[in-house]
Design a protein around this motif. Structure first.
Motif, mmCIF file in Angstrom:
data_model
loop_
_atom_site.group_PDB
_atom_site.id
_atom_site.type_symbol
_atom_site.label_atom_id
_atom_site.label_comp_id
_atom_site.label_asym_id
_atom_site.label_seq_id
_atom_site.Cartn_x
_atom_site.Cartn_y
_atom_site.Cartn_z
ATOM 1 N N SER A 1 -6.663 0.295 -2.071
ATOM 2 C CA SER A 1 -6.640 0.795 -0.697
ATOM 3 C C SER A 1 -5.718 1.994 -0.567
ATOM 4 N N ALA A 2 -4.617 1.973 -1.324
ATOM 5 C CA ALA A 2 -3.681 3.095 -1.283
ATOM 6 C C ALA A 2 -4.354 4.357 -1.798
ATOM 7 N N ASN B 1 -2.675 13.532 1.276
ATOM 8 C CA ASN B 1 -1.208 13.549 1.210
ATOM 9 C C ASN B 1 -0.702 12.117 1.194
ATOM 10 N N HIS B 2 0.488 11.904 0.619
ATOM 11 C CA HIS B 2 1.174 10.642 0.871
ATOM 12 C C HIS B 2 2.144 10.875 2.013
ATOM 13 N N THR B 3 2.006 10.078 3.063
ATOM 14 C CA THR B 3 2.958 10.193 4.165
ATOM 15 C C THR B 3 3.848 8.962 4.169
ATOM 16 N N ASN B 4 5.034 9.116 4.729
ATOM 17 C CA ASN B 4 6.010 8.037 4.671
ATOM 18 C C ASN B 4 5.544 6.795 5.426
ATOM 19 N N ASP B 5 4.690 6.981 6.438
ATOM 20 C CA ASP B 5 4.304 5.826 7.257
ATOM 21 C C ASP B 5 2.921 5.304 6.883
ATOM 22 N N LEU C 1 0.843 -1.197 0.000
ATOM 23 C CA LEU C 1 0.000 0.000 0.000
ATOM 24 C C LEU C 1 0.882 1.252 0.000
ATOM 25 N N GLY C 2 1.929 1.236 0.828
ATOM 26 C CA GLY C 2 2.829 2.378 0.913
ATOM 27 C C GLY C 2 3.506 2.683 -0.410
ATOM 28 N N VAL C 3 4.005 1.645 -1.074
ATOM 29 C CA VAL C 3 4.755 1.876 -2.308
ATOM 30 C C VAL C 3 3.803 2.326 -3.427
ATOM 31 N N CYS C 4 2.574 1.784 -3.455
ATOM 32 C CA CYS C 4 1.598 2.227 -4.452
ATOM 33 C C CYS C 4 1.226 3.685 -4.203
ATOM 34 N N SER C 5 1.026 4.015 -2.917
ATOM 35 C CA SER C 5 0.669 5.382 -2.566
ATOM 36 C C SER C 5 1.794 6.337 -2.967
ATOM 37 N N ALA C 6 3.041 5.933 -2.695
ATOM 38 C CA ALA C 6 4.184 6.780 -3.049
ATOM 39 C C ALA C 6 4.246 6.976 -4.553
ATOM 40 N N ASN D 1 10.584 0.397 2.102
ATOM 41 C CA ASN D 1 11.752 1.257 1.913
ATOM 42 C C ASN D 1 11.943 1.683 0.473
ATOM 43 N N VAL D 2 11.367 0.926 -0.481
ATOM 44 C CA VAL D 2 11.304 1.433 -1.851
ATOM 45 C C VAL D 2 10.458 2.704 -1.856
ATOM 46 N N ALA D 3 9.333 2.666 -1.108
ATOM 47 C CA ALA D 3 8.473 3.852 -1.018
ATOM 48 C C ALA D 3 9.247 5.021 -0.427
ATOM 49 N N TRP D 4 10.000 4.738 0.633
ATOM 50 C CA TRP D 4 10.819 5.764 1.281
ATOM 51 C C TRP D 4 11.802 6.364 0.276
ATOM 52 N N HIS D 5 12.461 5.468 -0.465
ATOM 53 C CA HIS D 5 13.436 5.920 -1.453
ATOM 54 C C HIS D 5 12.772 6.817 -2.499
#
Lengths: 433, 251
Positions: free
Chosen positions: A341-342, A351-355, A93-98, A162-166
């Motif tokens: 879901s993302a 917003n997209h947030t890191n967490d 979900l995080g990486v899709c959102s990012a 962490n891909v999302a973080w990157h």
């Protein structure tokens, strides 16, 4: 001694007749148990909050808070039914959102121009492709390379987070495209009229299905439920669907906000006008996904093979089912649902947030399991998982509203999860499933 | 019995698992309307041989001919297209699904939208069950709720329903009571009359003598021999199973 005997006999008499009456409805007893649990939770919190927990406003909020986890929980049902697990859903979900946040704020506006209606469409399509591809890749490693799902998705949990973080350098990305944001909840609702139309369509659909199923059963000469049972089922469906719409519609848009909406269109708000928000678009999305996933589970070969493989993988293989490809499909569906879901989760925050999505894997698995999905495989329902998500979210929101301290909230949620599964095990043993 | 083209010929079949030669250069054949028993100890290779025919395993070498034409069977699906149906010792049922879903597993009846038509499948299941096991009533329950005999009849119905020409039965009566064993015996007679060829794997020599026309005996992955049941005694066959020696032909 004799006193307890008579009291037992006294209670068991009416209980068995009642069971006979309920059995005629052929309802899933588990489902009734879950609805009862949900009602108990709601009434208890309503009592502790002087009824604030059951106001239209809070039910509206509960709905939009549940959607993201519930969407993923429907996919987790298929994953767990096939005897796998997916620990990576929060990170996917995080990486899709990012990816979607970067696309709609950095890249697409340069192509289409800021505020173009194409932005959200391309963003959502790209997000779903990313999610599906990641899921299919997980499924390939699990099915074809035979690496256990636990390990593949545990790795995925670390990798994709962490891909999302990157991708975003760990920064919050936003504000998101305004059209995209309508998927978030409060910023995108149907309004009262359309909500009633949706309610009417859903009710009609449910009733038509009841009649249709009774007709085909009768045509084949199968036993059918008594007429009163079918009519009561229809009445239950109608009252719950339309009741939900009524409650949601009675959550009024605050006066100043409504005035701003009229001002934005260059109109003057009529004196004393009141308007409800209506169904959030995210909730409508969940309803559509629930219907599609239920049809897949019950009425398609894919669904049949998912459940057969979960029940007996060897038998499925000997029946000519390609269980490896099936694993890829199941995880691809899971990935696509993570992407959807993302959309909902990031649109809700605008917003997209890191967490974003952190610890969602645990909520999603808990929702599916509380909803009656057996970790041993082969058993589970889509509606159960959605109810499970709603129970979890009700507990969480209710405790926050009552003012339970954060650590106690998680302690209670964890304990409830274990308790629910224990009760389920006892129920299954008694029912001989 | 042996005339015309055999229904099935398995020629010089070999398969090894990690250095163990489970089946070593075995040839067997089967004619229409014939029951061939496969006998041998546990681990003699009879189940492995038969799983090659049903598509669960792929032979390292050898040839399979159906009606005289060489065929490739790489998967259970290939076996089914060649009208080979198998009743496994484990029954291979998905316990969480009902009888109709199991019967049609992998071959569901679908409607014009491509959705599975459960009512049509249940109707077909009721029809075939009325023939095979009239006492069968639990169409709505998952097969985990059925008795051993009822489960067996679901597995048999699945094999018979799709117009099998070649039927493989792996220990069909191992888990059954007297009454149900009799039911299976009657069914085998009925299928023989329809011209279906049957491979019957069994431990039970008496079973084999009652039901089979010929018997092939395996030991340590190799074929000891194939005999007409009418020409040999139970002791001869026991000798083949235990000692791996050919019976001495009566003059």
């Amino acid at each position: 001694m004799s006193q307890t005997d008579t009291s037992n006999a006294g209670t068991s008499g009416p209980l068995t007749t009642q069971r006979k009456g309920l059995a005629a409805l052929e309802l899933d007893m588990r489902l009734i148990g879950m609805i009862a649990a949900l009602l108990v939770i709601w009434i208890a919190f309503a009592a502790f909050t002087d009824g604030r927990f059951l106001t239209p406003r809070n039910i509206f909020n509960l709905t939009i808070q549940t959607v993201s986890v519930a969407i993923m929980a429907t996919g987790m049902v298929f994953v767990i039914v096939t005897r796998h697990i997916d620990l990576s859903v929060g990170s996917v979900l995080g990486v899709c959102s990012a990816a979607m946040a970067m696309l709609q704020t950095q890249y697409l506006p340069e192509i289409f121009g800021l505020g173009s209606p194409f932005i959200w469409i391309f963003t959502v399509i790209a997000g779903v492709i990313v999610g599906t591809a990641i899921g299919a890749f997980h499924g390939w490693m699990i099915g074809y390379l035979t690496i256990p799902a636990f390990i593949v998705t545990l790795g995925g949990l670390l990798v994709w987070r962490n891909v999302a973080w990157h991708m975003t350098d760990g920064q919050t990305v936003g504000p998101l495209d305004p059209t995209f944001a309508i998927f978030g909840g409060i910023n995108g609702t149907l309004g009262e009229t359309w909500s009633w139309i949706v309610g009417a369509v859903l009710t009609a659909g449910a009733l038509i299905m009841l009649v249709q199923s009774r007709r085909t059963k009768a045509a084949h000469g199968f036993p059918v439920k008594p007429r009163w049972a079918e009519i009561s089922l229809g009445a239950i469906f109608t009252v719950s669907i339309l009741g939900f719409i009524l409650i949601i519609n009675s959550y009024q848009i605050p006066g100043p906000r409504l005035a701003r909406q009229f001002a934005a269109r260059g109109e003057v708000m009529p004196e004393g006008l009141e308007m409800g928000y209506g169904i959030p678009i995210s909730a409508l999305l969940l309803i559509v996904i629930a219907i599609v996933m239920t049809v897949i589970a019950r009425r398609t070969r894919l669904g049949r093979y998912i459940f057969a493989t979960g029940g007996n993988p060897d038998a499925a293989e000997l029946s000519g089912i390609d269980t490896r490809m099936l694993t890829v499909k199941v995880f691809a569906i899971m990935g696509a649902l993570c992407a959807i879901s993302a959309v909902v989760a990031s649109a809700r925050l605008t917003n997209h947030t890191n967490d974003i999505g952190t610890l969602d894997e645990l909520r999603v698995i808990a929702a599916a399991v509380i909803g009656g999905t057996a970790l041993s495989g082969g058993l589970g329902t889509i509606y159960g998982a959605i109810l499970g998500a709603l129970i979890m979210q009700s507990l969480q929101s209710g405790m926050a509203m009552v003012g339970v301290d954060a650590p106690y909230q998680n302690i209670i949620v964890g304990a409830v999860l274990v308790l629910a599964v224990w009760v389920d095990i006892i129920y299954r043993r008694r029912a001989g499933l | 019995m042996e005339f015309g083209t055999p229904l099935v010929e398995m020629k010089n079949i070999s398969i090894a698992f990690g250095g163990v030669q489970a089946v070593d250069d075995v040839s067997v054949d089967l004619y229409p309307g014939e029951v061939v028993g496969l006998l041998g100890h546990n681990g003699a290779g009879k189940s492995t041989l038969i799983k090659i025919l049903s598509g669960a395993y792929k032979a390292d070498s050898g040839e399979i001919c159906i009606n005289g034409t060489s065929v490739t069977i790489n998967s259970p699906r290939d076996a089914r297209t060649n009208n080979i149906e198998t009743i496994y010792q484990t029954l291979a049922l998905a316990d969480n699904l009902d009888a109709a879903s199991n019967l049609f597993l992998g071959r569901e009846i679908t409607n014009s939208f491509g959705l599975v038509n459960d009512d049509a499948m249940e109707a077909e299941t009721r029809e075939i069950m009325a023939r095979l096991n009239p006492n069968f009533k639990k169409f709505a329950s998952p097969v985990s709720a059925l008795s051993g005999g009822q489960r067996q009849s679901v597995a048999i119905a699945r094999a018979v329903y799709f117009n099998a020409k070649i039927l493989i039965m792996d220990e069909p009566t191992a888990a059954l009571g007297v009454h149900e064993t009799q039911m299976v015996a009657e069914l085998i007679e009925e299928l023989k009359r329809q011209g279906i060829g049957i491979f019957l794997i069994s431990h039970d020599i008496q079973d084999v003598f009652k039901l089979c026309d010929r018997v092939s005996v395996m030991k340590n992955g190799q074929l000891v021999g194939t005999e007409n049941v009418a020409d040999v005694t139970e002791d001869d066959v026991l000798g083949m199973i235990i000692l791996g020696k050919q019976p001495e032909k009566a003059a």
